[in-house]
Design a protein around this motif. Structure first.
Motif, mmCIF file in Angstrom:
data_model
loop_
_atom_site.group_PDB
_atom_site.id
_atom_site.type_symbol
_atom_site.label_atom_id
_atom_site.label_comp_id
_atom_site.label_asym_id
_atom_site.label_seq_id
_atom_site.Cartn_x
_atom_site.Cartn_y
_atom_site.Cartn_z
ATOM 1 N N PRO A 1 0.804 -1.222 0.000
ATOM 2 C CA PRO A 1 0.000 0.000 0.000
ATOM 3 C C PRO A 1 0.838 1.273 0.000
ATOM 4 C CG PRO A 1 -0.908 -1.610 1.519
ATOM 5 C CD PRO A 1 0.412 -2.154 1.069
ATOM 6 N N GLU A 2 1.968 1.244 0.673
ATOM 7 C CA GLU A 2 2.833 2.432 0.723
ATOM 8 C C GLU A 2 3.375 2.790 -0.655
ATOM 9 O OE1 GLU A 2 7.093 3.981 2.606
ATOM 10 O OE2 GLU A 2 6.178 2.150 3.387
ATOM 11 N N ILE A 3 3.877 1.806 -1.396
ATOM 12 C CA ILE A 3 4.444 2.126 -2.703
ATOM 13 C C ILE A 3 3.359 2.493 -3.711
ATOM 14 C CG2 ILE A 3 6.560 0.795 -2.352
ATOM 15 C CD1 ILE A 3 5.379 -1.495 -3.928
ATOM 16 N N ILE A 4 2.146 1.971 -3.514
ATOM 17 C CA ILE A 4 1.027 2.380 -4.370
ATOM 18 C C ILE A 4 0.701 3.852 -4.128
ATOM 19 C CG2 ILE A 4 -1.433 2.058 -4.838
ATOM 20 C CD1 ILE A 4 -1.026 -0.919 -4.060
ATOM 21 N N ILE A 5 0.591 4.222 -2.868
ATOM 22 C CA ILE A 5 0.274 5.602 -2.514
ATOM 23 C C ILE A 5 1.357 6.555 -3.010
ATOM 24 C CG2 ILE A 5 0.148 7.193 -0.545
ATOM 25 C CD1 ILE A 5 -1.458 5.040 0.927
ATOM 26 N N LYS A 6 2.619 6.208 -2.786
ATOM 27 C CA LYS A 6 3.710 7.085 -3.220
ATOM 28 C C LYS A 6 3.733 7.259 -4.730
ATOM 29 C CE LYS A 6 7.009 6.480 0.592
ATOM 30 N NZ LYS A 6 8.321 5.930 0.994
ATOM 31 N N THR A 7 3.358 6.211 -5.457
ATOM 32 C CA THR A 7 3.345 6.276 -6.917
ATOM 33 C C THR A 7 2.310 7.266 -7.427
ATOM 34 O OG1 THR A 7 4.137 4.000 -7.163
ATOM 35 C CG2 THR A 7 2.905 4.940 -9.021
ATOM 36 N N ASP B 1 10.913 2.325 -1.147
ATOM 37 C CA ASP B 1 11.195 2.944 -2.443
ATOM 38 C C ASP B 1 10.197 2.425 -3.474
ATOM 39 O OD1 ASP B 1 12.199 3.861 -4.856
ATOM 40 O OD2 ASP B 1 14.273 3.279 -4.451
ATOM 41 N N GLU B 2 9.478 3.326 -4.078
ATOM 42 C CA GLU B 2 8.439 2.946 -5.030
ATOM 43 C C GLU B 2 8.936 2.826 -6.466
ATOM 44 O OE1 GLU B 2 8.305 7.495 -4.958
ATOM 45 O OE2 GLU B 2 8.854 5.838 -3.634
ATOM 46 N N SER B 3 10.242 2.969 -6.698
ATOM 47 C CA SER B 3 10.782 3.017 -8.064
ATOM 48 C C SER B 3 10.408 1.790 -8.890
ATOM 49 C CB SER B 3 12.305 3.158 -8.020
ATOM 50 O OG SER B 3 12.688 4.338 -7.362
ATOM 51 N N SER B 4 10.577 0.606 -8.317
ATOM 52 C CA SER B 4 10.287 -0.611 -9.073
ATOM 53 C C SER B 4 8.799 -0.737 -9.380
ATOM 54 C CB SER B 4 10.782 -1.848 -8.311
ATOM 55 O OG SER B 4 10.558 -3.022 -9.058
ATOM 56 N N PHE B 5 7.956 -0.293 -8.444
ATOM 57 C CA PHE B 5 6.511 -0.356 -8.690
ATOM 58 C C PHE B 5 6.123 0.604 -9.821
ATOM 59 C CE2 PHE B 5 2.014 0.533 -7.904
ATOM 60 C CZ PHE B 5 1.525 -0.754 -7.750
ATOM 61 N N LYS B 6 6.717 1.805 -9.815
ATOM 62 C CA LYS B 6 6.470 2.751 -10.903
ATOM 63 C C LYS B 6 6.902 2.155 -12.236
ATOM 64 C CE LYS B 6 6.714 7.300 -8.673
ATOM 65 N NZ LYS B 6 7.484 8.572 -8.599
ATOM 66 N N GLN B 7 8.050 1.510 -12.209
ATOM 67 C CA GLN B 7 8.551 0.917 -13.444
ATOM 68 C C GLN B 7 7.665 -0.225 -13.907
ATOM 69 O OE1 GLN B 7 10.983 2.337 -15.186
ATOM 70 N NE2 GLN B 7 10.510 0.875 -16.812
#
Length: 346
Positions: free
Chosen positions: A21-27, A312-318
């Motif tokens: 949920p954190e990396i989704i929100i940050k994205t 770190d949300e970088s991989s999720f963004k990618q």
């Protein structure tokens, strides 16, 4: 933006006690992201509000009861459940695993019904998702059965793509799984994916050996000479640019991988250790071989940092960007495949 131009990204939340949920929100905190795609998160408004408050985020969620009711320009949340969920960051929890599967199941159904265009999955805990209803090693096997395809775990980044002959099987059993039939299936899946999903007309593939030094002419195992090499030769005879088997120990360190469009590893860690060493944080797990597009970040639940706001949300963004690009590439590939005149023009 028209519906056909605005790609709808379905998102399963994964393990709620992890960093999903954190990396989704940050994205999606940056509203400019919504100019590129329309997210549909499969969870519940109450649950996502909890994470918004915990991480002191300014993100705004738009709650809906069905993907059909999504609104472009909003971060949509489909209410898959309505009851409150007790989140305990960093704790493996069977109940939380059930919610992960509820999210994944709803998102997969939406993908099958064309209510979303692509699926991006946040990390799950492979242990706490197991049940009588869900008995799969992970996302890949579940999606292969649900979407009825020949799935292949394909780790991709800008200049490195690694596929696997065997994935989530014990190392002691890996060589027994590697048959001529499996090699043929996996290599052809990769060849087609490189053409359809990545737009590579004449892909070059390297295959890593099963044994150290490719068996040293039978001194360290016969599988490479008796199984892997003959299977590769058969596919080469069909005008495919497939080479190997290569000794895995020096293949990546010597940068030999840069001469190929994809590398096929014989077993999980043979491929994923070098991939994550080279591309960690930028890599994406893509499920090739399906009639739908699914990606995920190249990491797990990261319980040790869950809830701390430092993921770190970088991989999720990618993963999102890769899913969108593959979706577009498939549409283009389908268009050219149906229009031979376009092929000539190109």
């Amino acid at each position: 933006m028209k519906r056909e131009e605005k790609i709808i990204v379905g998102i399963s939340v994964g393990d709620l006690n992890g960093i999903g949920p954190e990396i989704i929100i940050k994205t999606y905190e940056d509203p400019r992201t919504l100019e590129l795609n329309t997210p549909v998160i499969f969870a519940s408004g109450k649950t996502m509000q909890f994470f918004k408050n915990h991480f002191k985020s300014k993100i705004n969620f738009f709650n809906i009861d069905s993907p059909d009711k999504l609104v472009h320009g909003k971060v949509n949340v489909v209410n898959v459940w309505k009851e409150p969920v007790k989140v305990e960051f960093g704790k493996p929890d069977k109940k939380i695993g059930e919610y992960a599967i509820k999210s994944l199941s709803a998102a997969t159904n939406a993908l099958k019904n064309n209510q979303i265009d692509v699926l991006v999955t946040a990390p799950i805990n492979k242990h706490n998702i197991q049940s009588e209803e869900f008995n799969f090693p992970g996302h890949t096997d579940y999606l292969a059965k649900t979407l009825e395809g020949k799935s292949l775990m394909f780790m991709v980044s800008d200049d490195l793509r690694v596929g696997l002959l065997t994935d989530h099987v014990p190392l002691k059993d890996a060589s027994e799984h590697i048959t001529e039939e499996l090699i043929n299936e996996k290599l052809k899946t990769v060849l087609y994916s490189l053409k359809q999903d990545f737009g590579i007309r004449k892909p070059r593939i390297a295959v890593l050996a099963i044994n150290p030094h490719a068996g040293d002419n039978g001194v360290i195992g016969k599988e490479d000479d008796e199984v892997l090499r003959p299977a590769i030769e058969k596919i080469r005879n069909e005008n495919a640019l497939v080479f190997g088997p290569y000794s895995a120990d020096s293949f990546f360190g010597s940068n030999t991988y840069k001469s190929f469009d994809a590398v096929i590893a014989s077993y999980h860690d043979q491929g994923l250790i070098p991939f994550k060493t080279i591309a960690f944080g930028e890599g994406v797990n893509y499920t090739a071989g399906l009639n739908k597009v699914r990606t995920s970040p190249d990491h797990g639940t990261a319980y040790e940092i869950a809830g701390k706001g430092v993921a770190d949300e970088s991989s999720f963004k990618q993963a999102i960007n890769t899913a969108i690009q593959i979706f577009r590439n498939r549409k283009q590939h389908k268009h050219y495949s149906k229009n031979p005149l376009e092929k000539v023009k190109k």
